[in-house]
Design an enzyme around this catalytic site. Structure first.
Site, PDB file in Angstrom:
ATOM      1  N   LYS A   1       0.837  -1.217   0.000  1.00 26.96           N
ATOM      2  CA  LYS A   1       0.000   0.000   0.000  1.00 26.96           C
ATOM      3  C   LYS A   1       0.869   1.263   0.000  1.00 26.96           C
ATOM      4  O   LYS A   1       1.956   1.273   0.565  1.00 26.96           O
ATOM      5  CB  LYS A   1      -0.862  -0.027   1.262  1.00 26.96           C
ATOM      6  CG  LYS A   1      -1.789   1.142   1.448  1.00 26.96           C
ATOM      7  CD  LYS A   1      -2.561   0.963   2.744  1.00 26.96           C
ATOM      8  CE  LYS A   1      -3.290   2.243   3.151  1.00 26.96           C
ATOM      9  NZ  LYS A   1      -2.386   3.305   3.569  1.00 26.96           N
TER      10      LYS A   1
ATOM     11  N   LYS B   1       7.559   1.171   1.556  1.00 26.55           N
ATOM     12  CA  LYS B   1       8.250   0.337   0.554  1.00 26.55           C
ATOM     13  C   LYS B   1       9.593   0.931   0.165  1.00 26.55           C
ATOM     14  O   LYS B   1      10.593   0.225   0.084  1.00 26.55           O
ATOM     15  CB  LYS B   1       7.420   0.215  -0.738  1.00 26.55           C
ATOM     16  CG  LYS B   1       6.192  -0.618  -0.642  1.00 26.55           C
ATOM     17  CD  LYS B   1       5.493  -0.687  -1.970  1.00 26.55           C
ATOM     18  CE  LYS B   1       5.038   0.669  -2.485  1.00 26.55           C
ATOM     19  NZ  LYS B   1       4.083   1.367  -1.605  1.00 26.55           N
TER      20      LYS B   1
ATOM     21  N   LYS C   1       6.169   9.005  -8.445  1.00 29.92           N
ATOM     22  CA  LYS C   1       6.638   9.865  -7.341  1.00 29.92           C
ATOM     23  C   LYS C   1       8.154  10.019  -7.342  1.00 29.92           C
ATOM     24  O   LYS C   1       8.689  10.943  -6.767  1.00 29.92           O
ATOM     25  CB  LYS C   1       6.239   9.258  -5.994  1.00 29.92           C
ATOM     26  CG  LYS C   1       4.842   9.529  -5.572  1.00 29.92           C
ATOM     27  CD  LYS C   1       4.618   9.491  -4.052  1.00 29.92           C
ATOM     28  CE  LYS C   1       5.333   8.439  -3.243  1.00 29.92           C
ATOM     29  NZ  LYS C   1       4.952   7.053  -3.480  1.00 29.92           N
TER      30      LYS C   1
ATOM     31  N   ASP D   1      -0.588   0.311  -5.439  1.00 27.96           N
ATOM     32  CA  ASP D   1      -1.633  -0.589  -5.921  1.00 27.96           C
ATOM     33  C   ASP D   1      -1.363  -0.977  -7.368  1.00 27.96           C
ATOM     34  O   ASP D   1      -0.959  -0.150  -8.166  1.00 27.96           O
ATOM     35  CB  ASP D   1      -3.000   0.082  -5.826  1.00 27.96           C
ATOM     36  CG  ASP D   1      -3.386   0.314  -4.377  1.00 27.96           C
ATOM     37  OD1 ASP D   1      -3.432  -0.671  -3.632  1.00 27.96           O
ATOM     38  OD2 ASP D   1      -3.602   1.477  -4.010  1.00 27.96           O
TER      39      ASP D   1
END
Lengths: 270, 347
Positions: free
Chosen positions: A9, A14, A40, A125
Site C-alpha cells: 500500500k 516500501k 513519485k 496498488d
C-alpha cells in the site's frame, strides 16, 4: 542474478525498506540495481543522499525520439548501489502504467538489467497492467509484500496476491510470492496478525521491522539507516532481511483471501 | 470490450465511430477535422474516404489532421499535442474545426473538452467519438450530426424541408437525394439544407428553418429526436423505400404541410405503372433474396416489386437467381434496381 520486487500500500514504507534492503545487500559485497517504479520518483532518494535523480520518463519527455544513454538514467548511490527512477506523468494526466512499460523496454535495450540483485520498488496498488510489469516474465521472480497490521494495508497486500496468482498461472511465468515483510505501525499483536495473514495466503513472514525513530532521523539526514547509524538495532534488522532474502527458497503461488475472511482475521487480533 | 452494446445486423456497424463521424464532418466545406490520436487512425480513414470517393467518381482529399500522438504523449497525456494542433490548424483560414477522439485518448482520459474550450478565433466543434471505444460507425454519424446541429440556433420556419443524414459513402447518394427532391417537387416543396452533404459552415445556421426533417434511415432516430427537441421540427424517419413506400412518403409529407396530395399521388402511381410495364420481360423468372444479406425493409420492397412483376420468389439456394443488394429509394430507385435485376436474370 536475483530479481525481487517490493509491493504494498502507498505510504507503507516500501521505498524506505527497499533502499535499506539495497544498502544492506550492497554491504554483503553484491552488485545492486534499485529501480523505482513509481511516478513519485523518490524510491532511491536516500541512497542518493537526498537527490532526486532525473527519471527515464523525464528524459523521454524532453528528448522525444532522440537517443538516451544508460549513463543519463543510471546513477551510483551509497556503497555503489546503482539507482534508476522510472518516473511518469504529472498526477491526473496520461498513463503512468504505460510509462513503466516504456521504461522497462528502454532498460532492456540498454542491457541495464544486470548485477547480482535487482530491487524493483513498485507503486502501491497494481491498478493496471503497467504496474504488474515488474512481475512479468523475465523480470522479478520473487515478490515481497510490505504491509503493516492495519486492515487497509493488508487489503492492498491481499489484492497484490490476486495479481501474483493470476500471473503465476501463466505457463512461462516464474513470478512467485516470496514472503511478507511487516513494516510495523506499533499496533498490538501486529507481528502475530501479519504472520497469520502471510500463512493464510500461503506464504510466511520473512521479517518484522519494528517502528523506530532512527528511520525518521536517517531520512532527515538524507541517508538510509544502514549508512546513518550502521550499528543500531534497526540497521541489523535490515541486514537480517537482506540475508533472508538471499537465502530464501520458499516461493509460492498465493491464495488470496475473501474480504470477509480478511476482516474477521484483522478483527480477531484487536 | 466496449460498454456500448453493439447492434448485430448488417456490416454498416462494422466500422468505428471515427469513420462514421468523418463521413459527415468532411462534407462541411472549408473546414478541417482533427483526429486526436496516433497517425494510423487518420491514415486509415483518409484512405477509406479517398477510395470511397473514387468509387463514387469523385476525387476527394479529405481535410484531416492528426495530432500524431506517440508513446510519450500516451504516457504524459496528449492534451499538449491537441492544443498545438488546434493552434496550427486555426491559422489555416478554415471556417470551423471539428475535433474527434480515438480509443487511446479516451482510455488515458485526455480532457478534450477543456482544450477545445479555449479561444482559437474559429469555431471548434467537439464530435464525441472515442474510436471503437465510443461505439460503431452509426454512432459516429449520429454524434457528428448532433454535434454540428448544436452550433445552429432556432430561427423562423419556412415551407421547406431538411434532408438529414445522407449516407455520404454510399454509391447512389446523389441519385437518392435527387429522387427525394423530385418527389418533394411534385408537392411544390423545396429542400432547405442537405444536413450534411457538401454544405458550408454558415449554411448550418439555417437548420432550424425547415418545417419538416426527412431522415435518411430509421437508424438516425436519435438525431431526429434531438433536432425535434432543439428546433421543434417534426421528422419522417426514412427515405421512401419501394413502390407503396414512395406513395405513403408523399402522403406523409403532404400531411405535414397541409397540402392535398391526390394529384401528386395519381401522377406517381402512373409513373410506377409505366416503369413496371417496361420490365414485363422479367415475368415468370425465378429469383431469390437471401434474408441474411438484407434488412427487413429492403426485403419487403424486393417482394413487393417481384410480386408486381410476377417474378417467382424462390428460397435461397433453390434454383432462383440471387438478386440484390441495395434497397430502392423512391420510384426511380425501383427502376434502377429493375435494370440490375434484368442484367442478373438475363445473364
Amino acid at each position: 542474478m536475483k530479481q525481487i520486487a517490493l509491493y504494498g500500500k502507498g505510504g507503507i514504507g516500501k521505498s524506505t525498506t527497499s533502499a535499506n534492503l539495497s544498502a544492506a545487500l550492497s554491504g554483503m559485497g553484491l552488485d545492486i540495481l534499485q529501480i523505482g517504479c513509481d511516478p513519485k520518483r523518490d524510491s532511491t532518494r536516500m541512497l542518493m543522499h537526498g537527490q532526486f535523480i532525473p527519471t527515464v520518463m523525464d528524459l523521454v519527455r524532453v528528448r522525444g525520439e532522440a537517443p538516451i544513454t544508460l549513463e543519463e538514467v543510471e546513477f551510483t548511490g551509497f556503497n555503489g548501489v546503482r539507482c534508476v527512477e522510472a518516473g511518469g506523468p504529472e498526477p491526473g494526466v496520461g498513463c503512468a502504467g504505460r510509462g513503466i512499460i516504456a521504461t522497462f523496454q528502454l532498460l532492456e535495450k540498454f542491457g541495464a538489467l544486470k548485477g547480482d540483485v535487482i530491487v524493483y520498488d513498485v507503486l502501491g496498488d497494481v491498478v493496471c497492467g503497467g504496474f504488474a510489469m515488474p512481475m512479468r516474465e523475465g523480470y522479478a521472480q520473487d515478490v515481497y509484500l510490505v504491509t503493516s497490521g492495519e486492515l487497509m494495508s493488508l487489503y492492498a497486500a491481499n489484492n497484490i496476491c490476486k495479481a501474483i496468482q493470476r500471473l503465476s498461472s501463466r505457463t512461462k511465468s516464474t513470478c512467485r510470492l516470496a514472503g511478507v515483510i511487516c513494516n510495523a505501525k506499533n499496533q498490538p499483536n501486529e507481528e502475530e496478525l501479519v504472520a497469520e495473514f502471510a500463512k493464510r495466503v500461503n506464504s510466511s513472514l520473512i521479517q518484522f521491522i519494528p517502528r523506530d525513530r532512527v528511520v525518521q532521523l536517517a531520512e532527515l539526514n538524507r541517508k538510509t539507516v544502514i549508512e546513518y547509524e550502521p550499528e543500531c538495532a534497526q540497521a541489523e534488522c535490515y541486514r537480517t532481511l537482506a540475508r533472508r532474502v538471499m537465502e530464501n527458497t520458499h516461493f509460492t503461488i498465493p491464495t488470496p483471501l475473501e474480504i470477509d475472511e480478511l476482516e474477521s482475521l484483522a478483527y480477531s487480533y484487536i | 470490450m466496449s460498454l456500448n452494446p453493439l447492434p448485430i445486423h448488417t456490416s454498416r456497424f462494422g466500422g468505428c465511430t471515427l469513420t462514421g463521424a468523418l463521413s459527415v464532418t468532411t462534407h462541411v466545406r472549408n473546414t478541417a477535422s482533427i483526429v486526436h490520436g496516433p497517425k494510423g487512425c487518420t491514415h486509415h480513414n483518409f484512405s477509406l474516404l479517398h477510395a470511397t470517393g473514387l468509387d463514387n467518381e469523385t476525387v476527394t482529399l479529405p481535410a484531416l489532421v492528426s495530432t500524431a500522438l506517440c508513446e510519450s504523449d500516451i504516457v504524459f497525456g496528449g492534451e499538449t499535442a491537441l492544443l498545438r494542433t488546434l493552434e496550427s490548424v486555426a491559422e489555416r483560414d478554415v471556417d470551423a474545426i471539428f475535433v474527434l477522439s480515438t480509443c487511446i485518448v479516451d482510455t488515458i482520459g485526455d480532457d478534450v473538452a477543456a482544450i477545445c474550450g479555449r479561444e482559437y478565433g474559429v469555431p471548434v466543434v467537439i464530435v464525441p467519438t472515442a474510436g471503437f471505444l465510443g461505439g460503431t460507425f452509426q454512432n459516429g454519424v449520429a454524434n457528428a450530426l448532433c454535434a454540428i446541429a448544436g452550433t445552429a440556433e432556432p430561427c423562423p420556419v419556412n415551407d421547406c424541408v431538411n434532408i438529414i443524414g445522407e449516407k455520404n459513402l454510399e454509391y447512389e447518394v446523389e441519385e437518392n437525394y435527387a429522387e427525394v427532391a423530385r418527389l418533394l417537387k411534385t408537392l411544390g416543396i423545396p429542400v432547405n439544407l442537405r444536413f450534411v452533404h457538401d454544405i458550408t459552415f454558415d449554411e448550418i445556421g439555417t437548420l432550424g428553418a425547415a418545417r419538416l426533417n426527412i431522415l435518411r434511415e430509421p437508424a438516425l432516430l436519435s438525431v431526429g429526436n434531438y433536432l425535434k427537441q432543439r428546433f421543434g421540427t417534426p421528422f419522417i424517419p426514412t427515405f421512401p423505400l419501394g413502390l407503396a413506400g414512395t406513395l405513403s412518403f408523399v402522403e406523409a409529407v403532404a400531411e405535414v404541410f397541409g397540402i392535398d396530395s391526390s394529384a401528386a399521388i395519381k401522377q406517381e402511381r402512373q409513373f410506377q405503372e409505366d416503369i413496371l410495364a417496361g420490365f414485363s420481360d422479367l415475368r415468370g423468372k425465378d429469383a431469390s433474396f437471401d434474408p441474411a444479406m438484407h434488412d427487413p425493409d429492403s426485403m419487403s420492397s424486393f417482394s413487393e416489386v417481384a410480386e408486381a412483376l410476377r417474378i417467382n420468389m424462390k428460397q435461397p439456394g433453390m434454383n432462383g437467381v440471387p438478386l440484390g443488394p441495395g434497397a430502392p429509394v423512391g420510384t426511380t430507385g425501383v427502376r434502377r434496381m429493375l435494370h440490375r435485376w434484368r442484367r442478373q436474370l438475363h445473364a
